[in-house]
Design an enzyme around this catalytic site. Sequence first.
Site, PDB file in Angstrom:
ATOM      1  N   GLY A  34      10.741   5.822   1.712  1.00  0.00           N
ATOM      2  CA  GLY A  34      10.905   4.364   1.640  1.00  0.00           C
ATOM      3  C   GLY A  34      11.002   3.888   0.207  1.00  0.00           C
ATOM      4  N   PHE A  35      11.020   2.588   0.041  1.00  0.00           N
ATOM      5  CA  PHE A  35      11.156   1.990  -1.290  1.00  0.00           C
ATOM      6  C   PHE A  35       9.981   2.418  -2.194  1.00  0.00           C
ATOM      7  CE2 PHE A  35      10.008  -2.217  -3.492  1.00  0.00           C
ATOM      8  CZ  PHE A  35      10.635  -1.866  -4.681  1.00  0.00           C
ATOM      9  N   SER A  87       5.415   2.468   6.988  1.00  0.00           N
ATOM     10  CA  SER A  87       5.408   1.248   7.818  1.00  0.00           C
ATOM     11  C   SER A  87       6.647   0.435   7.511  1.00  0.00           C
ATOM     12  CB  SER A  87       4.189   0.357   7.513  1.00  0.00           C
ATOM     13  OG  SER A  87       4.245  -0.814   8.327  1.00  0.00           O
ATOM     14  N   TYR A 123       2.285  -6.946  11.846  1.00  0.00           N
ATOM     15  CA  TYR A 123       2.099  -6.274  10.553  1.00  0.00           C
ATOM     16  C   TYR A 123       0.712  -6.578  10.004  1.00  0.00           C
ATOM     17  CZ  TYR A 123       3.280  -4.830   5.730  1.00  0.00           C
ATOM     18  OH  TYR A 123       3.321  -4.225   4.496  1.00  0.00           O
TER      19      TYR A 123
END
Length: 315
Positions: free
Chosen positions: A10-11, A75, A145
């Site tokens: 991911g980032f 996530s 979230y």
Amino acid sequence: MRALITGGAGFLGSHLCERLVASDWDVLCLDNLVTGLETNVAHLLNHPRFRIARQDVTRYIDVPGPVDFVLHFASPASPVDYLKLPIQTLKVGALGTHNTLGLALAKKAKYLLASTSECYGDPQVSPQPESYRGHVNPIGPRGVYDEAKRYAEAMTMAYHRAHDVDTRIARIFNTYGPRMRLNDGRALPNFVYQALTGQPLTVHGDGQQTRSFCYVSDLIEGIYRLMQSDEHEPVNLGNPQEITILEFAERIRALTGSNVPIVFKPLPEDDPKQRCPDITKARRILHWEPEVSLDEGLPRTLEFFRREVAASRAR
Ligand code: UDP
């Protein structure tokens, strides 16, 4: 030393993989690539100390060999992503956290949870210190979230208290930089994409809601220092320079040299009206504070997005 990073494609995860490999760690990256991209770690694939395995961490995680540090970064993390993937978001925050903590316990590894400023919900206190308990709507669209991460923090503290796992919790505020997904729906990629493709910038509400944007290299440095610390309770990591979203849109427009109009769209439900980290604790215990201002970080990010937009046009 061997680290396992979930969400490593991911980032933030990919920048963390890079940082740990550069600091002589062996890194095993686990990612199911739901929102991560293999291209984020393509430059690491041939590195002898880096390995990636496609795995959903909401299922039992079997990792042969020793592990010294588990970093749980998996996530969906942009509001658009977690609205599209509500069950996966809840599962990776709950089951994924449980599984990764179980692995840390079994391997006698240290543990770091990537938590979030969303734990504070739509805060009624600003800036937000770690002691603020938050103002979250559990059944609203962002609840999937927010509550998953709040549960993840509770589970992390429970493993620390009940099983003596050496845990850490980073509450990460808005972060930006290269490798954000062009279509992740966040304010920065949206505004940049819109400005570069001649479309109006879509500001939600009246644009007077605030955020504080931290450049990715600063954030990763904060995570790295938290890994070395022995603080078990949450630590805010973010840039305390607060800006309204309207001003942010105007700065991005000016930076791109575009003259597209700004249009106002409805404010999404439960969109926080203000967000700004109180980083007193990080300053004190990690001797950390952000060094990259928006004036420096935005042009670097824009350079990345210009290439992304050119590549997406070529496809
Ligand atoms: N936002 C906006 N236009 C967009 C995307 C987002 O005005 O095209 C607003 C969003 O409603 C929020 C802020 O920008 O008030 C930051 O949103 P983002 O999705 O980047 O992250 P958040 O901080 O809400 O998690």
